[in-house]
Structures are given as structure tokens and as C-alpha cells.
Design a protein around this motif. Structure first.
Motif, PDB file in Angstrom:
ATOM      1  N   UNK A   1       0.793  -1.224   0.000  1.00 42.74           N
ATOM      2  CA  UNK A   1       0.000   0.000   0.000  1.00 42.74           C
ATOM      3  C   UNK A   1       0.818   1.262   0.000  1.00 42.74           C
ATOM      4  N   UNK A   2       2.117   1.170   0.280  1.00 43.53           N
ATOM      5  CA  UNK A   2       2.946   2.376   0.334  1.00 43.53           C
ATOM      6  C   UNK A   2       3.033   3.042  -1.033  1.00 43.53           C
ATOM      7  N   UNK A   3       3.173   2.246  -2.079  1.00 45.69           N
ATOM      8  CA  UNK A   3       3.313   2.816  -3.428  1.00 45.69           C
ATOM      9  C   UNK A   3       2.058   3.598  -3.803  1.00 45.69           C
ATOM     10  N   UNK A   4       0.874   3.008  -3.569  1.00 44.96           N
ATOM     11  CA  UNK A   4      -0.367   3.689  -3.916  1.00 44.96           C
ATOM     12  C   UNK A   4      -0.560   4.944  -3.082  1.00 44.96           C
ATOM     13  N   UNK A   5      -0.207   4.885  -1.797  1.00 45.03           N
ATOM     14  CA  UNK A   5      -0.376   6.052  -0.930  1.00 45.03           C
ATOM     15  C   UNK A   5       0.508   7.204  -1.374  1.00 45.03           C
ATOM     16  N   UNK A   6       1.758   6.905  -1.712  1.00 47.65           N
ATOM     17  CA  UNK A   6       2.678   7.961  -2.150  1.00 47.65           C
ATOM     18  C   UNK A   6       2.274   8.485  -3.523  1.00 47.65           C
ATOM     19  N   UNK A   7       1.858   7.587  -4.426  1.00 50.38           N
ATOM     20  CA  UNK A   7       1.439   8.026  -5.763  1.00 50.38           C
ATOM     21  C   UNK A   7       0.235   8.963  -5.671  1.00 50.38           C
ATOM     22  N   UNK A   8      -0.719   8.650  -4.791  1.00 52.92           N
ATOM     23  CA  UNK A   8      -1.894   9.514  -4.630  1.00 52.92           C
ATOM     24  C   UNK A   8      -1.486  10.901  -4.141  1.00 52.92           C
ATOM     25  N   UNK A   9      -0.619  10.951  -3.142  1.00 46.09           N
ATOM     26  CA  UNK A   9      -0.196  12.242  -2.605  1.00 46.09           C
ATOM     27  C   UNK A   9       0.597  13.037  -3.625  1.00 46.09           C
ATOM     28  N   UNK A  10       1.343  12.365  -4.473  1.00 44.33           N
ATOM     29  CA  UNK A  10       2.155  13.062  -5.475  1.00 44.33           C
ATOM     30  C   UNK A  10       1.298  13.881  -6.429  1.00 44.33           C
ATOM     31  N   UNK A  11       0.020  13.546  -6.550  1.00 42.09           N
ATOM     32  CA  UNK A  11      -0.861  14.290  -7.439  1.00 42.09           C
ATOM     33  C   UNK A  11      -1.556  15.460  -6.785  1.00 42.09           C
ATOM     34  N   UNK A  12      -1.306  15.725  -5.512  1.00 41.00           N
ATOM     35  CA  UNK A  12      -1.959  16.841  -4.832  1.00 41.00           C
ATOM     36  C   UNK A  12      -1.429  18.169  -5.358  1.00 41.00           C
ATOM     37  N   UNK A  13      -2.312  19.159  -5.330  1.00 41.05           N
ATOM     38  CA  UNK A  13      -1.930  20.507  -5.778  1.00 41.05           C
ATOM     39  C   UNK A  13      -0.912  21.143  -4.835  1.00 41.05           C
ATOM     40  N   UNK A  14      -0.997  20.804  -3.542  1.00 40.29           N
ATOM     41  CA  UNK A  14      -0.176  21.480  -2.550  1.00 40.29           C
ATOM     42  C   UNK A  14       1.035  20.676  -2.104  1.00 40.29           C
ATOM     43  N   UNK A  15       1.413  19.647  -2.852  1.00 38.81           N
ATOM     44  CA  UNK A  15       2.569  18.858  -2.455  1.00 38.81           C
ATOM     45  C   UNK A  15       3.814  19.736  -2.494  1.00 38.81           C
ATOM     46  N   UNK A  16       4.677  19.670  -1.460  1.00 40.20           N
ATOM     47  CA  UNK A  16       5.857  20.537  -1.417  1.00 40.20           C
ATOM     48  C   UNK A  16       6.925  20.105  -2.418  1.00 40.20           C
ATOM     49  N   UNK A  17       7.998  20.876  -2.487  1.00 41.18           N
ATOM     50  CA  UNK A  17       9.074  20.561  -3.426  1.00 41.18           C
ATOM     51  C   UNK A  17       9.723  19.223  -3.082  1.00 41.18           C
ATOM     52  N   UNK A  18       9.927  18.964  -1.801  1.00 43.92           N
ATOM     53  CA  UNK A  18      10.494  17.682  -1.348  1.00 43.92           C
ATOM     54  C   UNK A  18       9.673  17.186  -0.167  1.00 43.92           C
ATOM     55  N   UNK A  19       9.265  15.943  -0.215  1.00 39.46           N
ATOM     56  CA  UNK A  19       8.651  15.302   0.941  1.00 39.46           C
ATOM     57  C   UNK A  19       9.635  14.261   1.462  1.00 39.46           C
ATOM     58  N   UNK A  20       9.871  14.283   2.757  1.00 38.40           N
ATOM     59  CA  UNK A  20      10.888  13.449   3.391  1.00 38.40           C
ATOM     60  C   UNK A  20      10.210  12.542   4.407  1.00 38.40           C
ATOM     61  N   UNK A  21      10.393  11.229   4.278  1.00 36.84           N
ATOM     62  CA  UNK A  21       9.860  10.268   5.240  1.00 36.84           C
ATOM     63  C   UNK A  21      11.031   9.606   5.947  1.00 36.84           C
ATOM     64  N   UNK A  22      10.946   9.511   7.271  1.00 35.03           N
ATOM     65  CA  UNK A  22      12.047   8.916   8.023  1.00 35.03           C
ATOM     66  C   UNK A  22      12.157   7.427   7.741  1.00 35.03           C
ATOM     67  N   UNK A  23      13.256   6.857   8.165  1.00 38.09           N
ATOM     68  CA  UNK A  23      13.465   5.420   8.058  1.00 38.09           C
ATOM     69  C   UNK A  23      12.554   4.714   9.063  1.00 38.09           C
ATOM     70  N   UNK A  24      12.251   3.448   8.820  1.00 37.28           N
ATOM     71  CA  UNK A  24      11.449   2.640   9.736  1.00 37.28           C
ATOM     72  C   UNK A  24      12.231   1.392  10.102  1.00 37.28           C
ATOM     73  N   UNK A  25      12.187   1.013  11.377  1.00 39.05           N
ATOM     74  CA  UNK A  25      12.831  -0.216  11.844  1.00 39.05           C
ATOM     75  C   UNK A  25      11.855  -1.365  11.615  1.00 39.05           C
ATOM     76  N   UNK A  26      12.185  -2.334  10.761  1.00 38.34           N
ATOM     77  CA  UNK A  26      11.191  -3.339  10.358  1.00 38.34           C
ATOM     78  C   UNK A  26      10.598  -4.128  11.515  1.00 38.34           C
ATOM     79  N   UNK A  27      11.382  -4.496  12.518  1.00 40.32           N
ATOM     80  CA  UNK A  27      10.888  -5.354  13.579  1.00 40.32           C
ATOM     81  C   UNK A  27       9.962  -4.623  14.548  1.00 40.32           C
ATOM     82  N   UNK A  28      10.399  -3.466  15.029  1.00 41.66           N
ATOM     83  CA  UNK A  28       9.630  -2.736  16.050  1.00 41.66           C
ATOM     84  C   UNK A  28       8.679  -1.708  15.471  1.00 41.66           C
ATOM     85  N   UNK A  29       8.870  -1.330  14.192  1.00 41.54           N
ATOM     86  CA  UNK A  29       8.052  -0.280  13.612  1.00 41.54           C
ATOM     87  C   UNK A  29       8.438   1.100  14.097  1.00 41.54           C
ATOM     88  N   UNK A  30       9.638   1.244  14.674  1.00 44.30           N
ATOM     89  CA  UNK A  30      10.081   2.534  15.202  1.00 44.30           C
ATOM     90  C   UNK A  30      10.486   3.467  14.067  1.00 44.30           C
TER      91      UNK A  30
END
Length: 796
Positions: free
Chosen positions: A606-635
Motif C-alpha cells: 500500500x505504500x506505493x499507492x499512498x505515495x502516488x496519490x499524494x504526489x498528485x496533490x496541488x499542494x505537495x511541497x518541493x520535497x517530501x521526506x519520510x524517516x526510516x522505519x525499523x522493520x521489527x519494532x516499527x520505530x
């Protein structure tokens, strides 16, 4: 003016009989102690009142005399007053008022005369004063101690409900069920499952919901959009549209302003855009009430709704709910005592965390103890009282948001002991709502849901020693402050408290609403573990190629940092592109992954679809930055001062829950995942229609959702254990709650006996008072097609 030392107790039933008897005995002892101390103080202050013999007595002798006198006075009050009240019913009111003081003083004089040794003495006038002060002190003590007295509270609710119905001449309520939606802000699906489990020898953390899960309610999971925060989720849930909401706060270049979801001005603007885009008044447009939310949802009755907080006028002030609630002294006393206790509790908990050097940890000083107490006590009590008033009025649809857990989890952690204690207290509030529904004039279905979860983790600044803004400025070749600045928390409770106090919105950029200076460098904003970078001096969205020419090191500095998971930028050649570490990239338009592994793979399906949808918004900024995620704990690493965060992708923050009655159709079909707040809106609308006599024909998307709901897909393993909902206790009284007409009400709403359908787009009322489909206008199917053509189909 009777001494409330011996409160009336209704016959008690098992289980809990001995516990309630013990609590009543402790309450009697406390009131007795306060009355004795009051008697001693008055004996020392008033010259004509004494508790000792003329020749003097020891302190023990005086104290014993005061205790016996207070006890006898309380016993006489409990036994004699009911008889006197019946005998004096025919006495004129003015005469009775003076007679009460005389009789109260006589009871005190009699009590002192019955002391077996060392009688105290008082002249008649002094006896009246002493009796009045003792009655006031004991009554205040009894009221304060009744904060958690669920039995007394239920009896008072029943009396108020019956009195209101008799006063309004309300007949039998409608036979069709009403619906109450209770949003537990920030409580993720997995955390809820933990709270429903009973450990060996221990009850579940939330016994009320545990008792419902399985026998009466089914649990389902739903996945949020990329922007996993209340602004985007609640807007989509209430209006079926949350497009162009990329984050909790963002910069709009065409307006030159920062929009913040939980500011009254920002919430009002988002609500206006949603109504304009959909042509729909909202989920609560028909005989609905909105309580404690960011948006009204089109409700005719609102209280503590931020989108109307900035408006003036008695009919639409968000603060009206506070005025109505605190106009009752019993409510004020209960909440004030709990507020002080919560401030002390937070002070102790934060001190303990600091002394134990717990990690991760964020600062919890300054005004935070007061803000936490507001969220966990004041907002909770007022919202629950409003919902109880709605239920007793027989309102058709109610949507309420309780933010207590979300606020504490931000600063203590989603699975911390502090947050778990808040969940336990919230469960008692949910029990109150469930009990009120049993005495309502119509049947009710109660749906519990969350707008998102929370992911744990050290802050980005705590883990790497610099803020996201420092990293961006370094990548641009600009100077970086030696002292890393602190990014303020974006929790909902802070702005709700400001609105309650009628404080103006903060004009600083860090709080939103400011106009950045063009040429002042990159503007960096945070929304949990989601960062947004804009260049105000560049009109329109800056492309990846433009950034490489202007700041050659910026994108690689960000993408290769160990605390960054991925970036979203726009390429002149390839369209929206996700950049990852070591030169990897995912071109969203073509689906092509180049330069290595897919940077979105660690974030799950679902990550690909969620990011693709947001990429089409009128107000999307120049760069969107998402932090890293720890696979086991979800941190994850929040870019603001939160060790429990939400707003981006990664971990439990994207997993909300839906706990719904089994008599409602399933939220999704077999094997189907419920994705996106817009899709959740269709489910809730379908459930409202199922309760109506004549369901409203939905749009194509709504019909698809209805067909999907025929299969019962939900978490099939019921959580065992837990007492019945009736065993929980809850907060106090709900008197004087006023219904405040909302600004979105197009016409007066019919009374509580009106069986209403759920309206779709703006439609004039028909002859029966229900919305009628306009001739020659857009049908719901047309409206759904129109929305899809503008912004693309909702993520599903």
C-alpha cells in the motif's frame, strides 16, 4: 443545608458489592474527618463557640468532643432532615428559607448537648453559623469524593433525562436506531488488541471494550493515507474527501501561507474546501452532532469544534460547550479536582522518567502538564457529557473525538505505562456512554474507531544530533546553527486548549499562519516522521532537475542519511519519483525501480499507492521526506519533539481500527483491505443508511462498498477475558449541557423523533422533511464521477 456525611446508597448487587460498600465507608470517614476539623477551626475562631469546659481541657478531650459532635450532627441530619422536608412542603418558600437556617442550628445545638461528657456550647446565632459552615464543607467534600462514584452518577443521569423529557413533553422515541461514533484519537489497531487481552490473573486494560469485542462487536483494521494524522483522516471520514492535504502542516506557494490542520483558521479552510469539492454537507448533516472534533461534519449541533472556534456569535462558538458544562457546580468541582490530580500525576511521572534516565525521552516541562490535564480531563469530561446529552436527546448521529491517549503517547510513548493508564481511564468514559445508551429514548449502535495509530521511536534530533532543517541547510550549503532548534509538537490538544481560552492563533511561523520571506532559504516543516521542504522564492513546484542545478548536494545528502527512508520529488522527465539510498529510485508513473532496491519496500503493501496519490496533490511541497522505519519494532524518527508520532509512513501509525456492532454489515469483504479515510467515510455512511427507514441511493463507490461489506472480514480471534461493561466506573455529572447550533445547518433540524436518512450532496428538503434528489441536478453517482475526474479515484 444538611450535612452530607451519610450519603444515600441504593441496594447494591454483585459483583462489586463489597468494593462499593468499602468506597462508601471511606467516603463517610473522609466527610466525618473534614466535619471534625471544621468544628475545631470554628471553635478556635468564634468567641461564642467552645468545645471545652470553662476550666480548660486537653487537646485529646477537645478533639474527641469535636469528633462526637460532628458524628451526631451528621447522623441527625441524615435521619431528621427527610422527615422535616416532608413536613415543611406546604411552608411558603421565603419562610422555609429562614426556617432552614434555624432548624440546622437547632440540630447542631442538639448534637452538642448529646455529647456524653464535656458538652460544648454555642449561643443560637453562633450555632446557625457553625451549622451552615459545616454543611458547606461536608457537601463540598462529598461532591469531590463522588468524582468516581459511578452509581451516584448513573442515578443523577436518570433523573436528569426523565426531567428533561417531562419538561419538553417528548413522547416515545423513534424505533430506528441512532449511531454514536467514538474516535479514540491515536489508538492503533495493534495497541487496541493488547488493551483487550487479559493477562493471567489480571483483567484487560480496557474491560468495557473487551466485554463488547466478540459478543456484540467485531474488530477490523483500516489503513490510513500517507498523511496519517487527524486533519487528513477526520476530514476524509466526515466529508469523504481529503485531497490536497499532504501533511499536518504545509506551505502553499500560491497563498504564501502555512496551513496547519489543528488551527481554527486552517480547519475552517479545509472544511470549506471539502464541502466545495464534494457538494456534500458531511456525514452528520441530518440531525447530527459533532463533539470535540477538528471539523463539524455538517452537524447541526457542535461543541468544541475547531473549525468554528474562530467565528463569533452565540450560536456557533466552539467554547459554548465549556460554558454549558461548567455552569453546573457539580461538573466544575469534579473536573477541577481531576485536573489538579492529573497535573500532579504528570509531574510525578515525568520526574520518575528523568531520574530513571529512560530513553527515548522528550522534555515535558513548561506548560505541558497543564496541556496534558486539559486533554485527559477537561476535554474528555466535556465531550463525554455532550455525547450523553445527545444520547438522552435521541439524536440520530453523533461523532466525538477523545484526544487523551494521543496527547500522552506523543510525550510518553504509545506503549508506556503513562499511556496505558490513560486508556484505562478512557475505558470508564466509554462505559458511561454505553450505559447511557441503555436508558436512551431510542436504540443506539456505538461504533468505536481511530483516525490513525502511533509509531514509537527516538526523535530525529535525539538520534542524530541535528534537526531536519539543519540537514537541509547543510545540503544547500547554508550555515547551520550550532544550537539545534526545537521543533514544537503538533499535538491536537495544544490548539484545542488555546481555543477554549479564546487565545488568538500564534502568528509565528513555527505555529503556522505566517508568510515566509522569499529568499530566506528553504522552509522546513514537520508532521511526525514526515518532513516537508519548500523553496518559497521558486514559483510552482521545483523539479528535481532544478534542485540538482541549484543545490547539487541537497537530494543526495537527504536520501543517503541513515535516518531518512525516502524522498518524494517531481522529475521533469519521469514525473513523480521516490529517491532512496545509494542512488535507488522508484518512478511512480511507470513503476520502474532503478539503481538498486525499491526504497518503498520497507514500508509495506500500500505504500506505493499512498505515495502516488499524494504526489498528485496541488499542494505537495518541493520535497517530501519520510524517516526510516525499523522493520521489527516499527520505530521511526519524528522530526518534531515526539517519541510517539504519526503523520507519515512506517510502523503502527498507519493502522487504525474499527470496532463495530455485529448487526451492521462488515466494513470490508473477505480478503479485502479497507484503505484510506475516504473509503472509511463510505462505510460509515452505509451504516447510517442501514439504520434509516429508507436508505439513500449511494454513488457508485458507495454501492461497491456496500457489496464489499456483504462478506464479513474482520479480526476473527476474539480477545478473551474482561468483566462486563457494567462493572466499570466513570467520570461525573452531565448537567446543563446545551446544544449549540452548528454553522453548517441549512435548516432547523426536526426533533429527536425524526427518523432521518443520511443526505448526500446538497439537496433541498422534500415534503417529508427529508432531503430530496433535485430535478435536473447531479445525482450522487454524478457527484462521485465528478470528484473522481478531478483528483483520481480514492485509494483502495
Amino acid at each position: 443545608m444538611r450535612l452530607w456525611m451519610f450519603p444515600s446508597i441504593l441496594p447494591l448487587r454483585a459483583p462489586g458489592r463489597w468494593r462499593n460498600l468499602g468506597a462508601a465507608a471511606l467516603r463517610v470517614l473522609a466527610v466525618w474527618t473534614v466535619s471534625t476539623l471544621t468544628l475545631l477551626v470554628l471553635a478556635g475562631v468564634l468567641p461564642d463557640f467552645r468545645l471545652q469546659s470553662p476550666g480548660g481541657s486537653s487537646a485529646t478531650f477537645i478533639g474527641t468532643t469535636a469528633a462526637i459532635g460532628a458524628g451526631v450532627f451528621g447522623l441527625l441530619s441524615a435521619l431528621v432532615w427527610p422527615v422535616l422536608v416532608r413536613a415543611l412542603l406546604l411552608v411558603p418558600a421565603l419562610v422555609l428559607g429562614a426556617l432552614v437556617f434555624f432548624l440546622n442550628g437547632s440540630l447542631l445545638w442538639l448534637a452538642l448537648s448529646l455529647v456524653p461528657y464535656g458538652r460544648g456550647s454555642a449561643d443560637p446565632g453562633t450555632a446557625v453559623v457553625v451549622a451552615a459552615v459545616m454543611s458547606a464543607a461536608s457537601s463540598a467534600t462529598s461532591t469531590a469524593l463522588a468524582v468516581r462514584d459511578d452509581g451516584a452518577y448513573r442515578r443523577r443521569l436518570a433523573r436528569l433525562a426523565d426531567r428533561r423529557r417531562r419538561r419538553e413533553g417528548a413522547g416515545e422515541g423513534p424505533r430506528t436506531p441512532g449511531t454514536v461514533f467514538v474516535q479514540l484519537d491515536g489508538l492503533g489497531h495493534d495497541m487496541l488488541r493488547e488493551a483487550l487481552r487479559s493477562a493471567p490473573g489480571k483483567p484487560p486494560l480496557m474491560p468495557t471494550l473487551a466485554a463488547m469485542h466478540g459478543p456484540t462487536h467485531r474488530l477490523a483494521r483500516w489503513r490510513t493515507d500517507w498523511s496519517s494524522q487527524t486533519g487528513a483522516s477526520q476530514l476524509g471520514i466526515l466529508y469523504g474527501y481529503n485531497g490536497d492535504v499532504p501533511a499536518f502542516r504545509w506551505y502553499e506557494k500560491d497563498r504564501g501561507e502555512v496551513i496547519v490542520s489543528n488551527r481554527p483558521s486552517g480547519a475552517a479552510e479545509l472544511q470549506r474546501r471539502a464541502v466545495e469539492e464534494t457538494g456534500d454537507r458531511g456525514l452528520l448533516a441530518q440531525d447530527g452532532a459533532s463533539r470535540g472534533n477538528l471539523f463539524s461534519g455538517g452537524a447541526g449541533q457542535v461543541a468544541l469544534v475547531l473549525s468554528v472556534a474562530a467565528r463569533r456569535g452565540r450560536e456557533n462558538r466552539s467554547r459554548a460547550g465549556y460554558f454549558a458544562y461548567f455552569s453546573d457546580p457539580a461538573n466544575a468541582t469534579r473536573t477541577a479536582v481531576s485536573f489538579v490530580a492529573e497535573v500532579l500525576r504528570e509531574t510525578v511521572q515525568s520526574t520518575r522518567a528523568r531520574l530513571r534516565k529512560e530513553r527515548p525521552r522528550v522534555g515535558r516541562g513548561g506548560l505541558y502538564p497543564l496541556i496534558r490535564a486539559f486533554a485527559t480531563v477537561v476535554q474528555r469530561d466535556v465531550v463525554v457529557a455532550s455525547v450523553l446529552g445527545d444520547v438522552f436527546s435521541g439524536r440520530t448521529a453523533v461523532y466525538a473525538d477523545l484526544v487523551a491517549y494521543d496527547e500522552v503517547a506523543h510525550h510518553s510513548g504509545p506503549r508506556s505505562r503513562d499511556a496505558r493508564l490513560v486508556l484505562r481511564r478512557l475505558d470508564r468514559s466509554l462505559a458511561l456512554i454505553a450505559k447511557a445508551a441503555e436508558r436512551a429514548p431510542r436504540p443506539y449502535r456505538i461504533v468505536f474507531l481511530s483516525d490513525h495509530g502511533q509509531s514509537p521511536g527516538e526523535t530525529f534530533r535525539g538520534a542524530y544530533g541535528l534537526t531536519l532543517e539543519d540537514l537541509v541547510r547543510a545540503g544547500c550549503g547554508l550555515s547551520v546553527s550550532r544550537s539545534a532548534g526545537r521543533t514544537p509538537s503538533g499535538a491536537e490538544a495544544r490548539e484545542a486548549a488555546r481555543a477554549a481560552l479564546h487565545r488568538p492563533e500564534d502568528g509565528l511561523l513555527r505555529s503556522g499562519g505566517a508568510r515566509p520571506h522569499r529568499g530566506a532559504g528553504p522552509l522546513v516543516l514537520a508532521s511526525g516522521n514526515l518532513g516537508l521542504v519548500s523553496f518559497p522564492d521558486v514559483p510552482g513546484r521545483m523539479s528535481m532537475e532544478q534542485m540538482d542545478r541549484r543545490h547539487p548536494a541537497l537530494l543526495r545528502t537527504l536520501a543517503d542519511h541513515p535516518g531518512i527512508g525516502f524522498l518524494l520529488v517531481h522529475s521533469e522527465e519521469h514525473g513523480p519519483v521516490v529517491l532512496g539510498r545509494d542512488g535507488s529510485a522508484h518512478r511512480l508513473d511507470s513503476g520502474e525501480v532503478v539503481g538498486g532496491s525499491d526504497p518503498l519496500a520497507p514500508f509495506g503493501p500500500g505504500a506505493v499507492e499512498a505515495v502516488r496519490r499524494t504526489a498528485g496533490f496541488r499542494n505537495v511541497p518541493d520535497i517530501m521526506v519520510n524517516s526510516v522505519v525499523e522493520p521489527e519494532s516499527g520505530a521511526v524518527h519524528a522530526f518534531e519533539e515526539q517519541i510517539g508520532s504519526h503523520g507519515g509512513l512506517g510502523g503502527p501509525q498507519s493502522q487504525g481500527f474499527l470496532l463495530s456492532p455485529v448487526e451492521l454489515s462488515a466494513a470490508a469483504g473477505d480478503g479485502e483491505e479497507l484503505t484510506g479515510a475516504e473509503r472509511l467515510h463510505l462505510v460509515l455512511r452505509r451504516w447510517l443508511n442501514e439504520a434509516a427507514e429508507e436508505p439513500v441511493p449511494g454513488s457508485a463507490a458507495s454501492e461497491d462498498a456496500s457489496r464489499a461489506g456483504q462478506g464479513a472480514r474482520h479480526d476473527d480471534a476474539p480477545v478473551t477475558g474482561g468483566p462486563a461493561a457494567g462493572d466499570a466506573t466513570g467520570p461525573g455529572d452531565v448537567t446543563g449541557m446545551a446544544d449549540v447550533p452548528g454553522p453548517d445547518a441549512l435548516a432547523p433540524v426536526p426533533g429527536p423523533s425524526h427518523d432521518a436518512r443520511v443526505p448526500g450532496p446538497l439537496e433541498p428538503p422534500g415534503q417529508d422533511g427529508r432531503p430530496a434528489r433535485p430535478e435536473g441536478g447531479d445525482s450522487q453517482d454524478d457527484a462521485g464521477d465528478r470528484r473522481s475526474s478531478r483528483r483520481g479515484a480514492p485509494t483502495s
